[in-house]
Design an enzyme around this catalytic site. Structure first.
Site, PDB file in Angstrom:
ATOM      1  N   TRP A 187     -59.992  -3.533 -23.599  1.00 16.56           N
ATOM      2  CA  TRP A 187     -58.984  -4.592 -23.698  1.00 16.56           C
ATOM      3  C   TRP A 187     -59.617  -5.913 -23.243  1.00 16.56           C
ATOM      4  CZ3 TRP A 187     -57.059  -7.947 -20.032  1.00 16.56           C
ATOM      5  CH2 TRP A 187     -55.954  -8.720 -20.439  1.00 16.56           C
ATOM      6  N   ASP A 354     -42.028 -14.719 -29.015  1.00 13.25           N
ATOM      7  CA  ASP A 354     -42.721 -13.497 -28.578  1.00 13.25           C
ATOM      8  C   ASP A 354     -41.798 -12.658 -27.703  1.00 13.25           C
ATOM      9  OD1 ASP A 354     -45.075 -11.843 -27.266  1.00 13.25           O
ATOM     10  OD2 ASP A 354     -46.013 -13.003 -28.855  1.00 13.25           O
ATOM     11  N   TRP A 465     -46.063  -7.459 -34.751  1.00 14.49           N
ATOM     12  CA  TRP A 465     -45.762  -6.041 -34.468  1.00 14.49           C
ATOM     13  C   TRP A 465     -46.732  -5.572 -33.393  1.00 14.49           C
ATOM     14  CZ3 TRP A 465     -43.386  -2.383 -38.373  1.00 14.49           C
ATOM     15  CH2 TRP A 465     -43.405  -1.050 -37.922  1.00 14.49           C
ATOM     16  N   ASP A 466     -46.217  -5.442 -32.191  1.00 13.64           N
ATOM     17  CA  ASP A 466     -47.077  -5.130 -31.045  1.00 13.64           C
ATOM     18  C   ASP A 466     -47.068  -3.626 -30.752  1.00 13.64           C
ATOM     19  OD1 ASP A 466     -48.764  -5.754 -28.956  1.00 13.64           O
ATOM     20  OD2 ASP A 466     -47.469  -7.305 -28.119  1.00 13.64           O
ATOM     21  N   ASN A 468     -48.430  -1.602 -27.204  1.00 12.12           N
ATOM     22  CA  ASN A 468     -49.126  -1.988 -25.975  1.00 12.12           C
ATOM     23  C   ASN A 468     -49.512  -0.882 -25.015  1.00 12.12           C
ATOM     24  OD1 ASN A 468     -49.489  -4.842 -26.048  1.00 12.12           O
ATOM     25  ND2 ASN A 468     -47.272  -5.033 -26.052  1.00 12.12           N
ATOM     26  N   ASP A 528     -56.147 -10.243 -26.854  1.00  7.45           N
ATOM     27  CA  ASP A 528     -55.347 -10.995 -25.884  1.00  7.45           C
ATOM     28  C   ASP A 528     -56.199 -12.026 -25.165  1.00  7.45           C
ATOM     29  OD1 ASP A 528     -52.910  -9.917 -26.293  1.00  7.45           O
ATOM     30  OD2 ASP A 528     -52.997  -8.483 -24.656  1.00  7.45           O
TER      31      ASP A 528
HETATM   32  C1  DGJ Z   1     -49.528  -8.119 -25.903  1.00  2.51           C
HETATM   33  C2  DGJ Z   1     -49.883  -9.123 -26.955  1.00  2.51           C
HETATM   34  O1  DGJ Z   1     -51.196  -8.998 -27.335  1.00  2.51           O
HETATM   35  C3  DGJ Z   1     -49.526 -10.511 -26.436  1.00  2.51           C
HETATM   36  O2  DGJ Z   1     -49.953 -11.489 -27.346  1.00  2.51           O
HETATM   37  C4  DGJ Z   1     -48.049 -10.564 -26.206  1.00  2.51           C
HETATM   38  O3  DGJ Z   1     -47.372 -10.434 -27.424  1.00  2.51           O
HETATM   39  C5  DGJ Z   1     -47.639  -9.481 -25.240  1.00  2.51           C
HETATM   40  N1  DGJ Z   1     -48.112  -8.192 -25.637  1.00  2.51           N
HETATM   41  C6  DGJ Z   1     -46.147  -9.422 -25.094  1.00  2.51           C
HETATM   42  O4  DGJ Z   1     -45.749  -8.389 -24.326  1.00  2.51           O
END
Ligand code: DGJ
Length: 708
Positions: A187, A354, A465-466, A468, A528
């Site tokens: 990351w 966002d 579309w995230d 995470n 990010d």
């Molecule tokens: C991770 C993304 O990469 C960021 O740009 C942002 O959208 C955050 N998540 C929001 O939680």
């Protein structure tokens, strides 16, 4: 393009040949993959293999032979492409057909025959020991240097068939005089270019964390040890898949190299009932004798033409402003409207809201899955806000993380069993969230319905579309593939329901940057990490496999939120301009000089974006090997080019860096639109440009060249 003569299959793309044959015993013998062979001798593989210590009753020792679909345990003791319950297996030719075009893969994303120049070969092999039919698919494209391969396995036995591994392709090279380059790492620093010699034994470049992953991109190059940007043989293998993957490079006792790419066998198992078929993802095989530059440009062309599809495929992508690094989740309607309104005045075309607009989400500890607006923050709702923003003359986009659920959410309280979990174990949280069990149709339907209903109601022209977190607690072997198929169904339905919307993939930045996602979403948030200096490495590494039109790149605040570096507005802008350009900072707090700079950058982006997004990419100086990075993008007729060089650190008393440009029209003159300087293309390409950087660290030098 595909010929079958004297038991040989000759597959030809634009400048490549792929040749294999059926031997006397019925095995498929790999003969050649590389630069086009125009005449076709049928003696390309010596028969001598058959005189040596044969093991099999058919007189064949497969251990010695380059194959198309190796199996386990009979006369080949190397790693197999397909493995049925670790049982010995023997696959022999049964039938084949050749046809124009290409069919989609069941439930999986795959390349399309966009230029109507594809031809497909299907070869069916039969394993009489296990009663299994294996069909190998090869598609060649007349205008491309990429071949698409995949496999289908059908159980012909009465009993269930257990598949332990099914790589999408395998290729045997008769030497190991190679190096490999892959794109790893973590990351915030995705797709670092890593090169190592191919040594004895196995190198398994894989990911087992759920998505295609930050850790290892499903894209690997095998190349001459001295290959550079212009010279050397470069093979690349890219999987059209967003789940756990593996590219295995295996050398044997005689220093020959087997490369296989597909679903990661670790954690995988699939069971087929009688008559059922398993379909592997597609693997894209690209070759160039002209180094990494030639390979990348061929692969970029393939991705732009045959992977990306839909309305946005060839359209200039909008310049956007995203509120994430401007406000994080601390915003209200007034703040959002003030950013959108100023953005409109600066010429920005799209405002993106966002994370933090739904449920009671003010931080990342709740509400994923509750896709209804937080009216305390946004009293007009998403539809009302979208209306207000679009009325200003700027488009509106929205963030979702559809595959997730927060333990603190109405959705989880109602359906705790909808989160992925292993029986008897509380699932592990990551970023305070769990992953929805997308192997279940009812869960898929909920996700589709909740996203589509919002897209239908509000004026939304873009979706981020995230995704995470990694997937833990997988309940059974093969689950990751079940999840990935479910995720593809959800993605397919949502993107089909909103064909005008531009979708941008994201996964903690670039953790799911792969050709599978690109079949649904034409662009992906690259990382990010928005520090432009870090982005030089990330975007440079990404460029080996993926074209600029797929990479999101934004100007952010100074000091940068991730690294506290303070590069100038010019440096931030120049580096972001080499992708899908945008902003991600609170413009309402900036001084006038920064706003003026933004206005100028936006105007410049509009002038060069078609060139940048759709031109041919040339890497000129490698930041992984030195203090300078440089690249160049040239349009199809070579009439225009964008050049960008970056000096990472100032070094005292060193000579000007000299960078040789590429791809320009020999003998032509070009004017740099920024300085008015006139350059000879030959001089720029053969003698090189003395790059006159400004004083200091983190500086850029750009040219917008137009042919005179
Ligand atoms: C991770 C993304 O990469 C960021 O740009 C942002 O959208 C955050 N998540 C929001 O939680």
């Amino acid at each position: 393009m595909i010929k079958f003569e004297n038991d040989y299959f000759f597959l030809e793309g634009k400048d490549i040949s792929y040749i294999f044959r059926i031997d006397k015993a019925g095995y498929l013998i790999h003969c050649y993959f590389g630069k086009k062979i125009k005449a076709h001798p049928t003696s390309i593989v010596p028969e001598r293999f058959y005189c040596w210590h044969s093991w099999g009753e058919d007189g064949v020792k497969l251990d010695e032979i380059a194959q198309e679909c190796p199996t386990f345990g009979h006369t080949d003791l190397r790693k197999p492409m397909v493995n049925f319950g670790d049982k010995v297996s023997v696959l022999k030719y049964k039938a084949h057909k050749i046809y124009k075009g290409k069919n989609p893969l069941a439930g999986l994303p795959s390349s399309i025959d966009a230029a109507m120049d594809a031809e497909t070969l299907e070869i069916t092999l039969f394993d009489s020991v296990n009663s299994v039919e294996v069909t190998l698919f090869y598609t060649v494209f007349e205008s491309m240097n990429t071949i698409a391969r995949h496999v289908e396995i059908t159980n012909k036995a009465d009993a269930d068939l257990k598949i332990d591994s099914c790589y999408s392709m395998s290729i045997d090279f008769e030497h190991s005089d190679f190096a490999e380059t892959h794109f790893a790492v973590r990351w915030g620093f995705e797709r670092e270019k890593v090169t190592s010699p191919v040594v004895r034994g196995s190198l398994d470049l894989n990911n087992a964390r759920g998505g295609s992953g930050h850790f290892m991109n499903p894209f690997v190059c095998l190349h001459s040890p001295d290959a550079n940007e212009k010279q050397g043989d470069v093979y690349s293998f890219m999987l059209v898949y967003s789940g756990n993957h593996s590219t295995l490079i295996d050398t044997d006792q005689r220093c020959r190299t087997r490369v296989m790419q597909g679903i990661n066998p670790f954690g995988f198992e699939w069971s087929l009932k009688k008559g059922e078929t398993f379909t592997s993802p597609e693997s894209l095989l690209t070759f160039s004798p002209c180094g990494f530059g030639g390979m990348s440009r061929s692969l970029h062309k393939f991705i732009k033409t045959n992977i990306v599809r839909g309305k946005w495929k060839n359209k200039p992508r909008p310049i956007l402003i995203n509120n994430w690094e401007a406000t994080y989740m601390n915003f209200n309607e007034e703040k959002i409207l003030s950013i959108a309104s100023l953005a409109k005045d600066l010429g920005i075309e799209l405002f993106v809201l966002d994370d933090g607009w739904f449920g009671k989400r003010n931080w990342d500890n709740c509400s994923l899955g509750d896709w209804y607006v937080n009216t305390e923050k946004l009293p007009s709702g998403i539809d009302g806000l979208a209306e207000k923003v679009t009325d200003m003359g700027i488009n509106f986009g929205l963030w979702f993380e559809p595959e997730m659920v927060s333990p603190d959410s109405d959705l989880y309280r109602a359906h705790p069993d909808w989160a992925i979990h292993a029986e008897g174990l509380k699932p592990a949280e990551s970023r305070n969230q769990l992953v929805l069990d997308l192997s279940r149709k009812d869960v898929q339907d909920y996700v589709i319905e909740s996203v589509v209903s919002i897209l239908k109601k509000a004026k939304i022209s873009y979706v981020k579309w995230d995704y995470n977190r990694y997937i833990t607690d997988m309940p059974r072997l093969g689950y990751n593939h079940e999840y990935t198929l479910g995720m593809y169904r959800v993605t397919d339905e949502i993107t089909q329901a909103a064909p005008d919307v531009l979708f941008e993939g994201c996964s903690g930045g670039g953790g799911r940057f792969d050709a599978g996602i690109l079949c649904y979403m034409p662009q992906v948030w690259t990382s990010d990490n928005t520090d432009p200096i870090e982005r030089v490495y990330i975007q440079y590494g990404t460029s080996f496999g993926y074209p600029t039109s797929t990479m999101g790149s934004h100007v952010t605040a100074s000091p940068n939120h991730y690294t506290a570096r303070k590069p100038s507005m010019k440096t931030r802008g120049d580096i972001a301009l080499s992708g899908n350009f945008g902003y991600e900072l609170d413009i309402t707090t900036l001084p006038k000089e920064d706003l003026d700079a933004i206005k100028a950058q936006v105007e410049e982006c509009k002038r060069i974006r078609s060139l940048v997004q759709y031109g041919d990419f040339y890497r000129l100086a490698d930041p992984f090997r030195g203090n300078i990075a440089a690249w160049q993008i040239v349009n199809e007729d070579k009439s225009e080019s964008f050049f960008c060089a970056v000096r990472i650190l100032f070094k005292s008393n060193v000579y000007f860096p000299i960078i040789k440009l590429d791809g320009l029209s020999e003998g032509a003159l070009y004017r740099d639109e920024y300085t008015g300087n006139i350059y000879s293309a030959d001089e720029l390409m053969h003698r090189g440009l003395f790059v006159d950087f400004d004083h200091g660290d983190f500086v850029t030098y750009t040219m917008h060249l137009k042919k005179i």
